[in-house]
Design an enzyme around this catalytic site. Structure first.
Site, PDB file in Angstrom:
ATOM      1  N   ASP A  37      -3.197  -1.637   9.702  1.00 51.65           N
ATOM      2  CA  ASP A  37      -3.426  -1.582   8.077  1.00 51.65           C
ATOM      3  C   ASP A  37      -4.033  -2.729   7.450  1.00 51.65           C
ATOM      4  O   ASP A  37      -4.423  -3.056   6.340  1.00 51.65           O
ATOM      5  CB  ASP A  37      -1.979  -1.682   7.572  1.00 51.65           C
ATOM      6  CG  ASP A  37      -1.424  -0.167   7.562  1.00 51.65           C
ATOM      7  OD1 ASP A  37      -2.339   0.663   7.657  1.00 51.65           O
ATOM      8  OD2 ASP A  37      -0.250  -0.080   7.578  1.00 51.65           O
ATOM      9  N   LYS A  94       0.867  -1.152   0.012  1.00 55.72           N
ATOM     10  CA  LYS A  94      -0.053   0.049   0.030  1.00 55.72           C
ATOM     11  C   LYS A  94       0.839   1.396  -0.213  1.00 55.72           C
ATOM     12  O   LYS A  94       2.133   1.277   0.622  1.00 55.72           O
ATOM     13  CB  LYS A  94      -1.104   0.164   1.384  1.00 55.72           C
ATOM     14  CG  LYS A  94      -0.237   0.033   2.519  1.00 55.72           C
ATOM     15  CD  LYS A  94       0.081   1.175   3.043  1.00 55.72           C
ATOM     16  CE  LYS A  94       0.703   1.180   4.290  1.00 55.72           C
ATOM     17  NZ  LYS A  94       1.428   2.410   5.201  1.00 55.72           N
TER      18      LYS A  94
HETATM   19  P1  ATP Z   1       3.278  -0.635   8.056  1.00 53.09           P
HETATM   20  O1  ATP Z   1       3.199   0.459   7.365  1.00 53.09           O
HETATM   21  O2  ATP Z   1       1.895  -1.384   8.079  1.00 53.09           O
HETATM   22  O3  ATP Z   1       3.582  -0.187   9.640  1.00 53.09           O
HETATM   23  P2  ATP Z   1       5.807  -1.876   7.253  1.00 53.09           P
HETATM   24  O4  ATP Z   1       5.524  -1.987   5.831  1.00 53.09           O
HETATM   25  O5  ATP Z   1       6.438  -0.687   7.909  1.00 53.09           O
HETATM   26  O6  ATP Z   1       4.428  -1.988   7.995  1.00 53.09           O
HETATM   27  P3  ATP Z   1       6.292  -4.563   7.680  1.00 53.09           P
HETATM   28  O7  ATP Z   1       6.984  -4.761   6.417  1.00 53.09           O
HETATM   29  O8  ATP Z   1       4.896  -4.983   7.507  1.00 53.09           O
HETATM   30  O9  ATP Z   1       6.573  -2.922   8.025  1.00 53.09           O
HETATM   31  O10 ATP Z   1       7.039  -5.037   8.933  1.00 53.09           O
HETATM   32  C1  ATP Z   1       6.899  -4.666   9.972  1.00 53.09           C
HETATM   33  C2  ATP Z   1       7.491  -5.854  11.101  1.00 53.09           C
HETATM   34  O11 ATP Z   1       6.489  -6.791  10.899  1.00 53.09           O
HETATM   35  C3  ATP Z   1       9.018  -6.302  10.754  1.00 53.09           C
HETATM   36  O12 ATP Z   1       9.713  -6.237  12.063  1.00 53.09           O
HETATM   37  C4  ATP Z   1       8.740  -7.990  10.618  1.00 53.09           C
HETATM   38  O13 ATP Z   1       9.703  -8.752  11.260  1.00 53.09           O
HETATM   39  C5  ATP Z   1       7.238  -7.868  11.209  1.00 53.09           C
HETATM   40  N1  ATP Z   1       6.490  -9.060  10.259  1.00 53.09           N
HETATM   41  C6  ATP Z   1       5.726  -9.890  11.004  1.00 53.09           C
HETATM   42  N2  ATP Z   1       5.054 -10.732   9.835  1.00 53.09           N
HETATM   43  C7  ATP Z   1       5.479 -10.085   8.893  1.00 53.09           C
HETATM   44  C8  ATP Z   1       5.288 -10.425   7.186  1.00 53.09           C
HETATM   45  N3  ATP Z   1       4.565 -11.351   7.121  1.00 53.09           N
HETATM   46  N4  ATP Z   1       5.819  -9.563   6.393  1.00 53.09           N
HETATM   47  C9  ATP Z   1       6.593  -8.770   6.905  1.00 53.09           C
HETATM   48  N5  ATP Z   1       6.927  -8.305   8.120  1.00 53.09           N
HETATM   49  C10 ATP Z   1       6.208  -9.077   8.818  1.00 53.09           C
END
Ligand code: ATP
Length: 290
Positions: free
Chosen positions: A137, A10
């Site tokens: 999210d 997203k």
């Molecule tokens: P958001 O913007 O929704 O906060 P993000 O894109 O910044 O998310 P993600 O890539 O979703 O961050 O990952 C954040 C944390 O979630 C990481 O520390 C990761 O270890 C954990 N995590 C748990 N499950 C998953 C998954 N299926 N894919 C990615 N990260 C995951």
């Protein structure tokens, strides 16, 4: 029984945090879109055990209950008293800890997939409500279409198509912890954006107005710590993006163009400055399933 679900990343076209609820969660008003940069989540159910297994191709993501995909399977299994187990295999393509909601996308894909495999017949709205228990999210990721997102993330209003737009997405080297940024929000200090204007611009397919009224209230917080964000933004604008902005809590920055040739030019120019750059279109899961 098995199914392969696409789990799109997203971008936040507009993000405002209005106030903090008593439990600490922010009240959001955001416009989000899914993009055609996605993980692929293979889900296979099994009668022989009730175990939930998660496998990924990354080597660094948790494969146990800390994985949001695991949590999505667990919450459905417990709530509907399902005796079957499930093996979830994630082909991870969305950059991690980037502000692109990769973990939530995987969880949303598992909710949709198991809703079918276990014949739960839950509506998208019901899946979104369950998804909120996992992460703010996840409700959006259940829908994965251009949408206004309100409340703690659970109120999803699908919006019209963003089809004429192109996005250049750049992921700086830094990884950002979402909770650490959310903790720093000072609601009286941050700039509050007129998210409704962005909604109206999309409804009117008025892309010039859209690009002038976008904004992300969290960008100054993350950009103060990671100046690379502002540098990439400036480059995107210099290379011809109509608008450039950080997504979510960052550090990912995206630029918008209305033609493929302009987007391609920004993409080519940026690759000299940033290793991870993607040229993507908006994605609408609702349009695919209709
Ligand atoms: P958001 O913007 O929704 O906060 P993000 O894109 O910044 O998310 P993600 O890539 O979703 O961050 O990952 C954040 C944390 O979630 C990481 O520390 C990761 O270890 C954990 N995590 C748990 N499950 C998953 C998954 N299926 N894919 C990615 N990260 C995951």
């Amino acid at each position: 029984m098995e199914i392969l679900e696409k789990a799109p990343a997203k971008l936040n076209l507009s993000l405002d945090a209005l106030f903090r609820h008593l439990d600490g969660d922010p009240e959001w008003k955001m416009v989000m879109t899914a993009i055609d940069l996605a993980d692929y989540v293979h889900i296979q159910t099994s009668h022989s055990s009730s175990d939930i297994k998660v496998l990924t191709n990354t080597g660094f993501l948790p494969q146990d209950q800390r994985n949001l995909a695991f949590q999505a399977a667990k919450v459905l299994q417990s709530r509907f008293d399902i005796q079957e187990g499930v093996t979830i295999t994630i082909d991870k393509r969305i950059p991690v800890s980037a502000g692109m909601g990769g973990g939530s996308a995987d969880a949303g894909a598992v909710l949709r997939g198991l809703n079918q495999l276990w014949n739960l017949n839950l509506s998208l709205q019901q899946l979104a409500e369950i998804g909120l228990e996992i992460d703010s999210d996840v409700p959006f990721c259940v829908y994965s279409c251009p949408a206004l997102v309100e409340g703690k993330g659970e109120k999803i209003t699908p919006l019209g198509s963003l089809n004429p737009l192109w996005f250049v997405v750049a992921k700086p080297k830094a990884s950002v912890s979402t909770p650490s940024i959310l903790k720093q929000i000072d609601f009286s200090e941050i700039q509050h954006w007129d998210v409704q204007k962005v909604v109206t611009a999309i409804q009117n397919a008025d892309w010039n107005t859209l690009t002038t009224c976008m904004g992300n209230s969290l960008e100054p917080i993350t950009a103060q710590k990671y100046p690379e964000i502002t540098r990439i933004k400036d480059k995107m604008l210099k290379f011809g993006a109509q608008a450039a902005q950080m997504s979510g809590t960052g550090p990912t920055v995206f630029g918008i163009a209305q033609t493929e040739s302009r987007a391609q030019h920004i993409y080519n120019s940026l690759r000299g400055f940033c290793k991870e750059v993607y040229l993507v279109r908006p994605f609408n899961l609702m349009a695919c399933s209709n």
